[in-house]
Write a protein that holds these residues in place. Structure first.
Motif, short mmCIF file in Angstrom:
data_model
loop_
_atom_site.label_atom_id
_atom_site.label_comp_id
_atom_site.label_asym_id
_atom_site.label_seq_id
_atom_site.Cartn_x
_atom_site.Cartn_y
_atom_site.Cartn_z
N ASP A 1 17.52 16.28 71.78
CA ASP A 1 18.58 17.28 71.55
C ASP A 1 19.44 17.69 72.68
OD1 ASP A 1 17.69 17.54 68.88
OD2 ASP A 1 16.36 19.00 69.50
N TYR A 2 20.81 17.47 72.92
CA TYR A 2 21.61 17.53 74.12
C TYR A 2 22.16 19.05 74.06
CZ TYR A 2 21.85 12.61 74.57
OH TYR A 2 21.51 11.34 74.66
N ARG A 3 21.98 19.46 75.24
CA ARG A 3 22.36 20.99 75.41
C ARG A 3 23.70 21.30 76.33
NH1 ARG A 3 17.69 20.37 77.96
NH2 ARG A 3 17.55 20.70 80.39
N PRO A 4 24.51 22.05 76.19
CA PRO A 4 25.69 22.10 77.24
C PRO A 4 25.20 22.56 78.68
CG PRO A 4 25.80 24.01 75.79
CD PRO A 4 24.49 23.09 75.26
N SER A 5 25.77 22.24 79.65
CA SER A 5 25.46 22.44 81.06
C SER A 5 26.86 22.53 81.75
CB SER A 5 24.70 21.43 81.55
OG SER A 5 25.02 20.25 81.88
N ALA B 1 33.52 15.26 74.01
CA ALA B 1 34.68 15.77 74.98
C ALA B 1 34.14 15.85 76.35
CB ALA B 1 35.24 17.29 74.74
N LEU B 2 32.75 16.30 76.37
CA LEU B 2 32.13 16.26 77.56
C LEU B 2 31.27 15.15 78.00
CD1 LEU B 2 31.30 20.17 77.36
CD2 LEU B 2 33.10 19.14 78.66
N PRO B 3 30.85 14.85 79.38
CA PRO B 3 30.19 13.84 79.60
C PRO B 3 28.59 14.28 79.24
CG PRO B 3 31.57 14.45 81.58
CD PRO B 3 31.53 15.30 80.49
N ALA C 1 20.32 16.49 79.10
CA ALA C 1 19.04 16.57 78.24
C ALA C 1 18.11 15.96 79.23
CB ALA C 1 19.27 15.25 77.28
N ASP C 2 16.98 16.43 79.11
CA ASP C 2 15.58 16.02 79.80
C ASP C 2 14.54 15.47 78.86
OD1 ASP C 2 14.62 18.31 79.25
OD2 ASP C 2 14.80 19.01 81.12
#
Length: 754
Positions: A276-280, A341-343, A286-287
């Motif tokens: 699960d990726y989250r915006p930063s 759109a984001l890395p 992700a970790d």
């Protein structure tokens, strides 16, 4: 002698000749009638006992299902069960199972029952946690723990973090920089670290993580990076305390034995897990805490059950499963979106060793299909467990049916079933099997009938389900699905679809076509016509010429040419051109069950013998003229009965079926009643000769020593007509010849002599 006397004598001679001819015809007709009487005696219609098997309620040994012990087990799946049990006894990794069987045979429920019984006898599987890697943050560390210890480790590390917050305020309080930096070893947090190191000493991965936590704390205290330390967060990373946590990836119940996981939706993330990726502030982050387990990880150390077709619908999931089984390890893979759109930060978690037994459940032909198309299946799925769609109708099987009904009554809260209702359900089991000597093993269909019968009885305010309720439930089931059948019957009644049932026609016969509508099938007569003439084109199927014929139907038509060649082409060339068609059909035609009625139509056209349109025909035929078994025999007999009933039963109508299909008859009770009253008939034949005699009333004829047939027999008439065709063609032209280049060369036509 005067001309008047000559005329009178001539008239007398002519009259005498006519009289002799009439007497001869009368003797011939009486001879035919006598022969036909003998034929009818030899080919009597089937008796009532041949049309349906009946289960006698008195033989069941109970009044209601209250007296019956519920079924504990399965009905007639010994072959499949033994195969699954074999796979469960083998510890080698590649003995995964493909369970092949029709829906409703218990393939899933029986498999799960066997797996759960085996799982209870096995130790619980390990827990798995993912921990932060301080050396390689993008490569989380997988740690195996005893069952149930994963949540305990997470709780211990959480308490450690709270202790750190209490003992090391300088690391989290930005206003506390004036305090001296304490020695970690002298603080309570140091003591807690030591206690954790002792507690988890048997688990090297946890001990290494604790050592890494202490080293990380010491480095941060000594580094004097006060801003980062007091804020508790790095410029580009998560807060320091989150790195100390444990992601409880998979946890098991220590008392539950090995896991049994049934994955209903085997997509790629559901099967191998996801991240699960989250915006930063710098993109999608992700970790180790972002990883979620899939069905493979949850079933590790136990059993994983999936529907094969659902799995194959997701090619990436199927490939991931094969790769995990082949490598003996599974890795969480959640490829980032290339169009994001984001890395996106990429993680490379450590793989988890895999010890699992996979059961794929699918259709009967699935295992063969997989082996033919994927060479890896034979090595990874070594065991095939076949579930039969039907079982022999033995006394134990009937008792098992009654026990299954009793179990369903208790499980689903149904009204009790009387003995006659149970008998009616068992009869329907034979009908679903399409074999009076077998019962369907698709008990899911039987359960549905039980539920519907219960609803019918409750609507009548009954306390017990009886045979009349089962019959009404079956009728209601048919009415829910027979709209198209009703519309087709209306067209037949109105004459839009032309079907004749009370006349005799040359070159026309009523065939029977089954129409499949998902869970409902019905049949109606279809006019099959044949037109014949001299030529060398053989039997041409109009459906094939218009691309409406399937391969089985085309094969059946081509078989007719082999029959005609063997029967009539030994003394002279087969000089025949015939056209066959299904009248008023505009969709595809397939199957070879129309090959015998098509042959009857050709013989009728050639011999100019009319066929009784009140008798419909079904059956496949081989090149020797033997009538072979077909499918859907009950629907076909009942379909012709419905048409005849709508127009009025005459007592001369019926259906000719292959004798090999007599065992498949489980006709509707209404048809049985009509047969008992002599208003409808069912004949069973083994050869074309028997069938053509029934349809025409003319003897088929036996070959004489010189290879000819009696002139008044069907075969004799056909043989005579074909001889005339050959003679005419010899006078008027020659058959097409092949030129040296392989192209057809048509011979010139000779003009007849004048």
């Amino acid at each position: 002698m005067c001309s008047d006397c000559i005329s009178e004598r001539s008239g007398s001679v002519a009259a005498a000749e006519i009289l002799r001819t009439r007497r001869k015809r009368g003797r011939t007709a009486r001879g035919r009638s006598s022969k036909m009487s003998r034929l009818r005696t030899r080919l009597e219609p089937l008796g009532l006992q041949d049309l349906r098997w009946r289960c006698d309620p008195a033989t069941l040994g109970f009044e209601t299902t209250d007296e019956v012990r519920p079924l504990d087990g399965f009905v007639g799946q010994e072959r499949g069960v033994s195969a699954i049990e074999l796979a469960l006894r083998i510890s080698e990794p590649d003995y995964n199972v493909v369970v092949a069987g029709a829906a409703g045979t218990g393939r899933t429920s029986v498999t799960l029952d066997l797996l759960r019984k085996a799982a209870v006898a096995r130790p619980a599987s390990s827990d798995w946690c993912y921990l932060h890697s301080f050396r390689e943050p993008d490569r989380p560390i997988a740690v195996e723990l005893p069952a149930g210890k994963g949540p305990e480790l997470a709780a211990d590390l959480h308490e450690l973090i709270e202790q750190c917050r209490a003992d090391l305020p300088s690391l989290i309080d930005p206003d506390d920089g004036k305090h001296a930096l304490p020695d970690i070893a002298m603080l309570a947090v140091g003591q807690r670290l030591a206690a954790l190191r002792t507690k988890y000493a048997p688990i090297p991965g946890v001990v290494r993580h604790i050592d890494a936590i202490q080293e990380n704390l010491s480095q941060r205290v000594k580094s004097s990076r006060a801003a980062e330390a007091r804020s508790g967060a790095g410029a580009l990373g998560p807060p320091i305390w989150t790195r100390f946590e444990a992601n409880v990836f998979v946890t098991q119940d220590p008392a539950a034995g090995a896991p049994v996981v049934c994955e209903p939706n085997p997509t790629f993330p559901n099967l191998v897990g996801r991240i699960d990726y989250r915006p930063s502030p710098v993109g999608m982050d992700a970790d180790f805490r972002s990883m979620r387990a899939g069905a493979i990880q949850r079933a590790n150390g136990g059993y994983l059950v999936m529907n094969a077709r659902d799995l194959l619908a997701n090619r990436s999931a199927y490939g991931a499963l094969k790769r995990a089984l082949r490598e003996g390890a599974v890795t969480v893979e959640s490829p980032p979106d290339e169009n994001a759109a984001l890395p996106v930060a990429a993680l490379r978690p450590e793989p988890i060793p895999l010890r699992i037994r996979v059961e794929l459940i699918g259709d009967p032909g699935l295992y063969t299909l997989l082996r033919n198309r994927d060479e890896g299946v034979a090595r990874l799925f070594t065991v095939k467990a076949e579930f039969t769609p039907s079982v022999d109708r033995t006394a134990p099987a009937i008792q098992a049916y009654a026990s299954f009904i009793a179990r369903s009554v208790r499980t689903h809260g149904l009204l009790r079933f009387s003995a006659d209702a149970v008998a009616r359900v068992i009869e329907e089991g034979a009908g679903l099997a399409e074999d009076r000597d077998r019962l369907t093993a698709q008990l899911g269909l039987v359960k549905d009938l039980l539920v519907e019968s219960d609803a019918t009885a409750r609507a009548r305010a009954q306390q017990t389900v009886r045979a009349v309720d089962v019959a009404e439930a079956l009728d209601a089931r048919g009415r829910r699905s027979d709209l198209i059948e009703e519309e087709l019957q209306r067209l037949i009644d109105q004459g839009v679809v032309a079907i004749e049932t009370d006349s005799k026609v040359v070159g026309q016969v009523n065939g029977l076509a089954v129409r499949e509508l998902g869970d409902y099938a019905f049949a109606r007569p279809t006019r099959i016509t044949a037109r014949t003439g001299p030529g060398f084109e053989g039997v041409l199927d109009i459906e094939r010429q218009t691309h409406l014929s399937g391969p089985s139907h085309t094969k059946g038509v081509l078989t007719l040419e082999g029959y005609l060649l063997g029967k009539y082409g030994q003394r002279q060339p087969l000089a025949l051109t015939a056209r066959l068609t299904f009248e008023q059909t505009y969709g595809g035609v397939d199957g070879d069950s129309a090959s015998s009625p098509e042959l009857y139509a050709v013989l009728s056209s050639l011999g100019e013998v009319p066929i009784d349109q009140g008798i419909a025909v079904t059956g496949s035929v081989d090149q020797r003229g033997d009538v072979q078994a077909i499918g859907g025999v009950n629907e076909k007999v009942e379909g012709h009965f419905v048409v005849c009933k709508a127009r009025g039963l005459t007592g001369h109508q019926g259906v000719i079926i292959p004798k090999a299909n007599v065992r498949n008859l489980m006709l509707d009770p209404e048809v049985i009643d009509a047969v008992a009253a002599g208003k409808f008939h069912v004949w069973a034949v083994t050869s074309i000769d028997e069938g053509i005699e029934l349809l025409t009333g003319v003897p088929a004829g036996q070959a004489q020593n010189d290879g000819t047939y009696p002139p008044e027999s069907v075969h004799g008439r056909v043989q005579g007509r074909l001889a005339a065709y050959a003679e005419n063609l010899e006078r008027y032209g020659r058959p097409p010849q092949s030129s040296p280049n392989g192209r057809s060369r048509i011979a010139k036509t000779r003009r007849p002599a004048r």
